[in-house]
Design a protein around this motif. Sequence first.
Motif, PDB file in Angstrom:
ATOM      1  N   THR A  97       9.054 -12.893   5.062  1.00  0.00           N
ATOM      2  CA  THR A  97       9.871 -11.796   4.521  1.00  0.00           C
ATOM      3  C   THR A  97       9.167 -10.977   3.453  1.00  0.00           C
ATOM      4  OG1 THR A  97      10.862 -13.182   2.779  1.00  0.00           O
ATOM      5  CG2 THR A  97      11.966 -13.163   4.923  1.00  0.00           C
ATOM      6  N   GLY A  98       7.917 -11.296   3.117  1.00  0.00           N
ATOM      7  CA  GLY A  98       7.268 -10.614   2.000  1.00  0.00           C
ATOM      8  C   GLY A  98       6.082  -9.767   2.362  1.00  0.00           C
ATOM      9  N   LYS A  99       5.858  -9.517   3.651  1.00  0.00           N
ATOM     10  CA  LYS A  99       4.701  -8.729   4.072  1.00  0.00           C
ATOM     11  C   LYS A  99       5.005  -8.097   5.430  1.00  0.00           C
ATOM     12  CE  LYS A  99       1.284 -10.829   6.061  1.00  0.00           C
ATOM     13  NZ  LYS A  99       0.120 -11.678   6.415  1.00  0.00           N
ATOM     14  N   ASN A 100       4.180  -7.157   5.793  1.00  0.00           N
ATOM     15  CA  ASN A 100       4.274  -6.553   7.120  1.00  0.00           C
ATOM     16  C   ASN A 100       3.219  -7.184   8.030  1.00  0.00           C
ATOM     17  OD1 ASN A 100       6.467  -4.698   7.049  1.00  0.00           O
ATOM     18  ND2 ASN A 100       5.264  -3.354   5.728  1.00  0.00           N
ATOM     19  N   GLY A 101       2.910  -6.529   9.130  1.00  0.00           N
ATOM     20  CA  GLY A 101       1.920  -7.065  10.052  1.00  0.00           C
ATOM     21  C   GLY A 101       2.597  -7.721  11.238  1.00  0.00           C
ATOM     22  N   GLU A 102       2.063  -8.877  11.648  1.00  0.00           N
ATOM     23  CA  GLU A 102       2.573  -9.553  12.839  1.00  0.00           C
ATOM     24  C   GLU A 102       4.033  -9.962  12.690  1.00  0.00           C
ATOM     25  OE1 GLU A 102       1.170  -9.777  15.657  1.00  0.00           O
ATOM     26  OE2 GLU A 102      -0.801  -9.030  15.084  1.00  0.00           O
ATOM     27  N   VAL A 103       4.427 -10.348  11.492  1.00  0.00           N
ATOM     28  CA  VAL A 103       5.818 -10.757  11.322  1.00  0.00           C
ATOM     29  C   VAL A 103       6.759  -9.580  11.518  1.00  0.00           C
ATOM     30  CG1 VAL A 103       5.884 -10.421   8.813  1.00  0.00           C
ATOM     31  CG2 VAL A 103       7.379 -12.113   9.868  1.00  0.00           C
ATOM     32  N   ALA A 104       6.320  -8.369  11.164  1.00  0.00           N
ATOM     33  CA  ALA A 104       7.144  -7.177  11.406  1.00  0.00           C
ATOM     34  C   ALA A 104       7.337  -6.952  12.903  1.00  0.00           C
ATOM     35  CB  ALA A 104       6.506  -5.953  10.754  1.00  0.00           C
ATOM     36  N   ASN A 105       6.318  -7.249  13.701  1.00  0.00           N
ATOM     37  CA  ASN A 105       6.463  -7.141  15.153  1.00  0.00           C
ATOM     38  C   ASN A 105       7.477  -8.150  15.675  1.00  0.00           C
ATOM     39  OD1 ASN A 105       4.495  -5.128  15.221  1.00  0.00           O
ATOM     40  ND2 ASN A 105       2.829  -6.593  15.531  1.00  0.00           N
ATOM     41  N   SER A 106       7.506  -9.335  15.070  1.00  0.00           N
ATOM     42  CA  SER A 106       8.471 -10.339  15.506  1.00  0.00           C
ATOM     43  C   SER A 106       9.893  -9.965  15.118  1.00  0.00           C
ATOM     44  CB  SER A 106       8.106 -11.709  14.911  1.00  0.00           C
ATOM     45  OG  SER A 106       6.874 -12.174  15.430  1.00  0.00           O
ATOM     46  N   TRP A 107      10.070  -9.419  13.911  1.00  0.00           N
ATOM     47  CA  TRP A 107      11.398  -8.963  13.492  1.00  0.00           C
ATOM     48  C   TRP A 107      11.766  -7.640  14.170  1.00  0.00           C
ATOM     49  CZ3 TRP A 107      14.575 -12.179  11.394  1.00  0.00           C
ATOM     50  CH2 TRP A 107      14.172 -13.129  10.450  1.00  0.00           C
ATOM     51  N   HIS A 108      10.776  -6.937  14.665  1.00  0.00           N
ATOM     52  CA  HIS A 108      10.931  -5.619  15.276  1.00  0.00           C
ATOM     53  C   HIS A 108      11.182  -4.520  14.244  1.00  0.00           C
ATOM     54  CE1 HIS A 108      10.914  -3.205  18.805  1.00  0.00           C
ATOM     55  NE2 HIS A 108      12.163  -2.785  18.670  1.00  0.00           N
ATOM     56  N   GLY A 129      -0.702   1.945  -8.727  1.00  0.00           N
ATOM     57  CA  GLY A 129      -0.286   3.171  -8.058  1.00  0.00           C
ATOM     58  C   GLY A 129       0.390   2.953  -6.730  1.00  0.00           C
ATOM     59  N   ALA A 130       0.325   1.724  -6.201  1.00  0.00           N
ATOM     60  CA  ALA A 130       0.955   1.450  -4.912  1.00  0.00           C
ATOM     61  C   ALA A 130       2.470   1.458  -5.066  1.00  0.00           C
ATOM     62  CB  ALA A 130       0.491   0.108  -4.380  1.00  0.00           C
ATOM     63  N   GLN A 131       3.128   2.026  -4.107  1.00  0.00           N
ATOM     64  CA  GLN A 131       4.581   2.080  -4.089  1.00  0.00           C
ATOM     65  C   GLN A 131       5.075   1.455  -2.792  1.00  0.00           C
ATOM     66  OE1 GLN A 131       6.310   3.089  -6.722  1.00  0.00           O
ATOM     67  NE2 GLN A 131       4.401   3.591  -7.801  1.00  0.00           N
ATOM     68  N   GLY A 132       6.372   1.333  -2.668  1.00  0.00           N
ATOM     69  CA  GLY A 132       6.927   0.812  -1.427  1.00  0.00           C
ATOM     70  C   GLY A 132       7.617  -0.517  -1.632  1.00  0.00           C
ATOM     71  N   GLU A 133       7.969  -1.122  -0.505  1.00  0.00           N
ATOM     72  CA  GLU A 133       8.844  -2.282  -0.530  1.00  0.00           C
ATOM     73  C   GLU A 133       8.146  -3.549  -1.011  1.00  0.00           C
ATOM     74  OE1 GLU A 133      10.081  -2.133   3.441  1.00  0.00           O
ATOM     75  OE2 GLU A 133       8.092  -2.397   4.305  1.00  0.00           O
ATOM     76  N   PHE A 134       6.824  -3.601  -0.961  1.00  0.00           N
ATOM     77  CA  PHE A 134       6.108  -4.803  -1.332  1.00  0.00           C
ATOM     78  C   PHE A 134       5.236  -4.594  -2.566  1.00  0.00           C
ATOM     79  CE2 PHE A 134       6.575  -5.308   3.375  1.00  0.00           C
ATOM     80  CZ  PHE A 134       7.569  -6.265   3.310  1.00  0.00           C
ATOM     81  N   HIS A 135       5.664  -3.714  -3.446  1.00  0.00           N
ATOM     82  CA  HIS A 135       4.933  -3.482  -4.691  1.00  0.00           C
ATOM     83  C   HIS A 135       5.070  -4.692  -5.605  1.00  0.00           C
ATOM     84  CE1 HIS A 135       3.437  -1.605  -8.317  1.00  0.00           C
ATOM     85  NE2 HIS A 135       4.571  -1.889  -8.935  1.00  0.00           N
ATOM     86  N   ARG A 136       3.957  -5.088  -6.257  1.00  0.00           N
ATOM     87  CA  ARG A 136       3.965  -6.235  -7.161  1.00  0.00           C
ATOM     88  C   ARG A 136       3.751  -5.773  -8.592  1.00  0.00           C
ATOM     89  NH1 ARG A 136       0.512  -8.247  -2.902  1.00  0.00           N
ATOM     90  NH2 ARG A 136       1.498  -9.934  -1.720  1.00  0.00           N
ATOM     91  N   ASN A 137       4.473  -6.409  -9.498  1.00  0.00           N
ATOM     92  CA  ASN A 137       4.352  -6.132 -10.922  1.00  0.00           C
ATOM     93  C   ASN A 137       3.322  -7.093 -11.517  1.00  0.00           C
ATOM     94  OD1 ASN A 137       4.771  -6.245 -13.798  1.00  0.00           O
ATOM     95  ND2 ASN A 137       6.737  -5.228 -13.476  1.00  0.00           N
ATOM     96  N   SER A 184      12.917  -9.761  -0.158  1.00  0.00           N
ATOM     97  CA  SER A 184      11.508  -9.394  -0.021  1.00  0.00           C
ATOM     98  C   SER A 184      10.871  -9.058  -1.365  1.00  0.00           C
ATOM     99  CB  SER A 184      11.360  -8.197   0.932  1.00  0.00           C
ATOM    100  OG  SER A 184      11.984  -7.043   0.388  1.00  0.00           O
ATOM    101  N   GLN A 185      11.676  -8.588  -2.336  1.00  0.00           N
ATOM    102  CA  GLN A 185      11.134  -8.284  -3.659  1.00  0.00           C
ATOM    103  C   GLN A 185      10.646  -9.549  -4.367  1.00  0.00           C
ATOM    104  OE1 GLN A 185      13.693  -5.760  -6.055  1.00  0.00           O
ATOM    105  NE2 GLN A 185      14.548  -4.781  -4.239  1.00  0.00           N
ATOM    106  N   PHE A 186      11.245 -10.675  -4.029  1.00  0.00           N
ATOM    107  CA  PHE A 186      10.804 -11.953  -4.597  1.00  0.00           C
ATOM    108  C   PHE A 186       9.716 -12.599  -3.738  1.00  0.00           C
ATOM    109  CE2 PHE A 186      15.095 -11.308  -6.199  1.00  0.00           C
ATOM    110  CZ  PHE A 186      14.947 -11.604  -7.548  1.00  0.00           C
ATOM    111  N   GLY A 238      10.843  -5.892   4.741  1.00  0.00           N
ATOM    112  CA  GLY A 238      11.361  -5.268   3.533  1.00  0.00           C
ATOM    113  C   GLY A 238      12.655  -4.521   3.781  1.00  0.00           C
ATOM    114  N   ALA A 239      12.801  -3.969   4.973  1.00  0.00           N
ATOM    115  CA  ALA A 239      14.047  -3.275   5.326  1.00  0.00           C
ATOM    116  C   ALA A 239      15.147  -4.257   5.700  1.00  0.00           C
ATOM    117  CB  ALA A 239      13.789  -2.309   6.476  1.00  0.00           C
ATOM    118  N   MET A 240      14.762  -5.389   6.282  1.00  0.00           N
ATOM    119  CA  MET A 240      15.763  -6.369   6.700  1.00  0.00           C
ATOM    120  C   MET A 240      16.247  -7.225   5.529  1.00  0.00           C
ATOM    121  SD  MET A 240      14.342  -7.714  10.339  1.00  0.00           S
ATOM    122  CE  MET A 240      15.932  -8.457  10.642  1.00  0.00           C
ATOM    123  N   PHE A 241      15.356  -7.478   4.591  1.00  0.00           N
ATOM    124  CA  PHE A 241      15.680  -8.325   3.433  1.00  0.00           C
ATOM    125  C   PHE A 241      15.327  -7.554   2.156  1.00  0.00           C
ATOM    126  CE2 PHE A 241      14.222 -10.984   6.975  1.00  0.00           C
ATOM    127  CZ  PHE A 241      15.296 -11.840   7.152  1.00  0.00           C
TER     128      PHE A 241
END
Length: 386
Positions: free
Chosen positions: A59-70, A274-282, A81-83, A74-77
């Motif tokens: 739930t914390g990255k894109n790539g192959e897992v995004a293909n499995s979730w379709h 400078g990175a933005q988006g659903e998987f930005h880390r502080n 996903s922020q954690f 970050g949009a599903m959770f």
Amino acid sequence: MSTADQATAPPAPPAPRLDQVLAEQPERPPVRPRRENRLRALDGLRLVAALMVCMYHFTGKNGEVANSWHQSPGAMFPTLSQFSTYGSLGVQFFFVISGFVICMSSWGRSLGDFFRSRISRLFPAYWVAIVMVTGAAVLLPVVVHPLRPDELLVNLTMMQQPLGVPRVLGVCWTLWVELKFYVLFALFVIWKGVTYKRVVTFCILWTLAGAFARVADNPLTDELVMRDHAPFFIGGLALYLIHRFGSDLLLWGIVGMSFLLGQRYSVTALWHPGAQGEFHRNPLVIQAIVFCAFAAVAVVALGWMRWANWSWLTVAGALTYPFYLIHEHLGWFFIRVLHRGLGLGSYPTLALSVGSLLLLAWLMHRFVERPFGPKLKRALPAVRLR
């Protein structure tokens, strides 16, 4: 004593020289080592680290897992996903625990015993995980493509990383890091026998070697010294010495130095300014999690978690390694089948996938590790390498 007695008394022995006094001093203040009991809280921490990595991969990255979730996790959770994007730090958590455990398990062992123990511990579950993931890739190649036979066979050695061969198990890059740590610790400490002085010397010299490797900026020295991962292992080694002998300023200094270097590596590796988006880390959160990893093992080292002595924690620790091996790729298969194939909701799919993987991990432990690990250990020659 009378004058006559003094005349007949044997001469007093000469005062010992300073070098003789120093030579007789122990290499460590005479603190009685603590009695070793199974640290079940440490078993629990291992499973926590594995679940952190699992949540990152699901739930914390894109790539192959995004293909499995379709779609993007970050949009599903959106909240989870922020954690879980920080879950990749579970690897660093593992390395701190590994430094602690390897120092503990190698105390009083010969070099041959150490390597027999490591081989019998790592390889049976690893080989079965290779077979399981390869079988799943053949059955459903849209998730992960199976490797060529020559690539698959190299993966059985755990040497695929330095040879540049594709990995069957995505997480096995960490096993290569662990193997290098075992070799370094074995050659420089276990070879002559594990002692307080040798472990401390090893920690200090390895820290300095990491700094020099960064100055040299050479791929070979980086690979050998592991400048980015070394601080976590070193911190774990020092924390075990604290557990065994008690606190002192030198050991806490090594732990503090390891944390300072480790948090720097973690921030530079995971934070992208400078990175933005659903998987930005502080970066502050990254530093806080690294601190918590060191602090959690320190709490165990100081004996503050003796009350956490539940037997189920031992089971949790036993599940950690097989679960870690299979969770990533097999998890993607579970997600694709349950969510996209059977139409199960996102959170039930996540819960059922993690639960199924834990069950598989228990089966691997019960029917692979427990029977075949000891057999492999007995089959290996009991040769004393020193």
